[in-house]
Every structure is written in structure tokens, then in C-alpha cells.
Motif scaffolding. Sequence first.
Motif, short mmCIF file in Angstrom:
data_model
loop_
_atom_site.label_atom_id
_atom_site.label_comp_id
_atom_site.label_asym_id
_atom_site.label_seq_id
_atom_site.Cartn_x
_atom_site.Cartn_y
_atom_site.Cartn_z
N GLU A 24 0.81 -1.22 0.00
CA GLU A 24 0.00 0.00 0.00
C GLU A 24 0.85 1.27 0.00
O GLU A 24 0.54 2.23 -0.70
CB GLU A 24 -0.94 0.01 1.21
N ARG A 72 0.71 4.12 -2.73
CA ARG A 72 0.38 5.47 -2.28
C ARG A 72 1.42 6.48 -2.78
O ARG A 72 1.09 7.56 -3.26
CB ARG A 72 0.29 5.46 -0.74
N VAL A 79 -7.01 9.62 1.09
CA VAL A 79 -7.80 8.44 1.46
C VAL A 79 -9.17 8.82 2.00
O VAL A 79 -10.08 8.01 2.05
CB VAL A 79 -7.06 7.53 2.47
N ASN A 80 -9.32 10.09 2.43
CA ASN A 80 -10.65 10.58 2.82
C ASN A 80 -10.72 12.07 2.51
O ASN A 80 -9.76 12.66 2.02
CB ASN A 80 -10.93 10.29 4.30
N ASP A 91 -8.09 14.37 4.05
CA ASP A 91 -6.79 14.09 3.47
C ASP A 91 -6.59 14.84 2.14
O ASP A 91 -5.46 15.07 1.71
CB ASP A 91 -6.71 12.57 3.23
N PRO A 104 -9.99 4.77 0.32
CA PRO A 104 -8.89 3.92 0.79
C PRO A 104 -8.12 3.33 -0.40
O PRO A 104 -8.74 2.99 -1.42
CB PRO A 104 -9.62 2.80 1.54
N VAL A 105 -6.80 3.24 -0.26
CA VAL A 105 -5.94 2.83 -1.38
C VAL A 105 -6.47 1.56 -2.06
O VAL A 105 -6.61 1.50 -3.29
CB VAL A 105 -4.49 2.60 -0.90
#
Length: 392
Positions: free
Chosen positions: A56, A60, A71-72, A75, A352-353
Amino acid sequence: MTTKQLFDNTKVAFELKSDSELERAYFLFKMISHEPLVRIGTAATNFALKAHLPVEGLIRATVFDHFCGGVNEEDCLNVIDKMYDKGVCSVLDFSVEGKETEAHFDGAMETTLKIIRFADERKAMPIAVFKPTGFGRFHLYQKLGEGKTLTDSEQKEWDRVVERFDTVCKLAKEKDVEILIDAEESWMQNTADALVEEMMRRYNTEKPIVYNTLQTYRWDRLDFLKSLHEQAQKDGFKIGVKIVRGAYMEKERERAEDKGYASPICETKELTDKTFNDTLMYCLENLNDIAVFIGTHNEYSCYLAMDLMEQYKISRNDNRVWFGQLYGMSDHISFNLAHEGYNVAKYVPFGPVKDVMPYLIRRAEENTSVAGQTTRELNLLKKERSRRKLDS
Ligand SMILES: Cc1cc2nc3c(=O)[nH]c(=O)nc-3n(C[C@H](O)[C@H](O)[C@H](O)COP(=O)(O)OP(=O)(O)OC[C@H]3O[C@@H](n4cnc5c(N)ncnc54)[C@H](O)[C@@H]3O)c2cc1C
């Protein structure tokens, strides 16, 4: 500077990118330009994620950070603020796909509501977006579109989909945040179109708040718009449309061939381009009734829109005309347009990744199959590297 050279300005295009980010983008597009690498990379990444290997962080730091905001929502704030500093707005796009439970549909709705509230507080995010199949099962859209009767429990399920659309569009109107509704496969789209039209009737009475999406690789879309326009004039509502060329071409053609019906897709790229440009012109000619979000990475279509706006004396920052590109692609169009005072918003995917992998894989494949686009990105990055003397 003449209009037709506007997008050549790589200094403006990549001003936000540090040298190392520019290098990352260059090597990323170089990799994407090799089809076998994309195939192997996709398979290896999927395997590694499924096997819970610690990849991940690597994803990323490379492809995720290039094409996604975070991711949200929180972020993404850094990206949103930086772009807004250069006049480019953000449309936060919750890019988790293929989840078909009621909990996921409710979750997607809550996320969209949160973004609308968030957008209400930030000038940098004047527009929100959602996907019809983010709010309900594909099968229901398809079944209704085929004129079949839903079972009792399916009907209840569908009522909840309508409720989700309504809750989101209602809040969008209350907060004065435009809401774009994406278009998907043609065999579910009729149902989505009917539902979006219903939302326009409810919430676009004073100004366009709800926007449907027209995929102009479908040869019937300009006629569709014209008949919607007639209805809107008769019944007194405004139209909002996002125009795009369309993302599901291979799938559409394969299904039509498989099932033996006439393909809904234009026979050639030139015909898709013509439908896009004619639809664009129709919108700009009828701006009092139709607001348009021009979602494209096609330079010619953008130049055409600029020329038409000048010809029709539409001011560059007229709120009824927006240009949109995807985050991580075609910065030379977005940032140069914004620099010249046009309304520009980039779709900023987030999630999310692991969950945005299908989105990332599509971007990689799309950039591999649209050879011209990758070459163009690479040439622009190369030009900026040499302007900054990074290539010596
Ligand atoms: C802000 C934004 C929002 C988007 N939202 C959606 C959405 O809601 N739904 C959706 O489906 N897509 C959406 N897309 C993707 C879009 O539909 C296109 O796939 C993508 O933008 C590439 O088209 P283009 O106009 O940028 O560039 P171009 O490179 O000029 O066009 C490529 C497109 O032309 C068409 N095409 C290519 N070859 C042929 C051929 N042989 N015959 C006929 N047509 C051909 C295909 O649609 C292909 O994607 C969106 C894109 C953006 C930038």
C-alpha cells in the motif's frame, strides 16, 4: 499569445509540481506507455493486495498520489487548497466502485452529503458528484430500463435508491452546490436518465443545480438533449449537463455484438468528436436554459468552447460554463484555462488505497489505450523538465 498556443505553456501547467513530483509524473507516464508493463503491474498489484503484502505504501507514493487526492475528504484538503491557489476548483469524487450492499449505498450517500456540506463552506469546492450505481444496484436500473416489473422487495429497494437521490439533490439545492451525476453503461442509463430528469424538475426550477451526464460516443445523445430541452421549456425547469465522450466503449460494443443489437456507439472517433462538439455548441447557444460542465481532455474541444464563448459574448467566469479534467491528467489544459479566468474544476478521486484500485487501473489502461494522450503528457512533462533543466 494566440488562443491555440495557450495549452503549450508548461510553466503554468506544472507550477504546483515540485521537481521530484514532476520526475515522478514523468516516470509514471513512461511506465504507463508500455502496455505489457501495465498488464503485469495490474496483475502483480492485485495479487499483492489480495495476499496482504505490504504494497500500500508503495502504491500510495506512486500512482495513488498522482491520480488521487487522499484516502478521505480531510486528506484531500492540501491538494484542494493548493489547486485553488491557482484558480482551479475541486470536485471530490468518492471513487470506491463495485460495492453493492445497502450499507455501502447508504455510506456513499452520507459521503456525498458530507461533501456538499463541506463544499458549502469552501469556495474551492463549488460542485459535488455521485455515480448512480453508487446509490443502488446495477441490476435494478437495468431491470427497470428493460420495462420489467420489480418484485416487492426490489420495489422497496428501488424506493430507497430514489430516496437517496432525492436527499442528496435536496441538500444540494439548499446549500446551492451544483451536483453532477455521472453516466454509466447504456443498459442501465435510461432508468438513471429518467430519475435525474425527475430531480431536475424538482430542484432546477430557479437555476441548474442537478446535472445529468451525456456521453457523446452515443450517437443518440444530442437528440436526447433536444427533447429534454423541449420538456424543460414546456414545464419550466433548467437543465444542467456534464458532457463527456464516454468511458465504456469497448464494453458497449462487445455487449451489442454479443446480444445482436445495433451498437449505441458512434462508428468512428471522428463521429464521437462531432457529436461532442455539436452538443457543446447546442448548450452554449441555449445557455439561458442549459448550463454545461465540459468534461474533457481534448484540446480541440476546449479551444472550440473558448472560441464559441467569445463569439456568443459569454464571460469567461460565467457560472453556467465549467471546464473539467481528472486530477493527475491534462494539467496543461486545467491550469492554463484557470490562468485565463475560465471556470475550471478537477475531479479529485479519493478513498482507501485498496478500494480505489479499480479506478486507478482504469486510468492506467485508458492512458495506455489512448496512445496519443500518454504521448502528449510525456511530451509536456519532457518540455517542462528541460525548461527546469532537470534533464541535463
Ligand atoms: C471531468 C470528467 C468527468 C467524466 N465523467 C464521466 C462520466 O460520468 N461517464 C463516463 O462514461 N465518462 C466520464 N468521463 C470520461 C470521459 O468519458 C472520457 O473517457 C475521457 O475523458 C476521454 O475522452 P476525452 O474527451 O477526454 O478525450 P479524447 O482522447 O479526445 O477522446 C477519447 C474518447 O473518444 C471516444 N472514442 C475513442 N475511440 C473511438 C472510436 N474508435 N469510435 C468512437 N468513439 C471513440 C471514447 O469515448 C474515448 O474515451 C469523464 C471525464 C472527465 C474529464
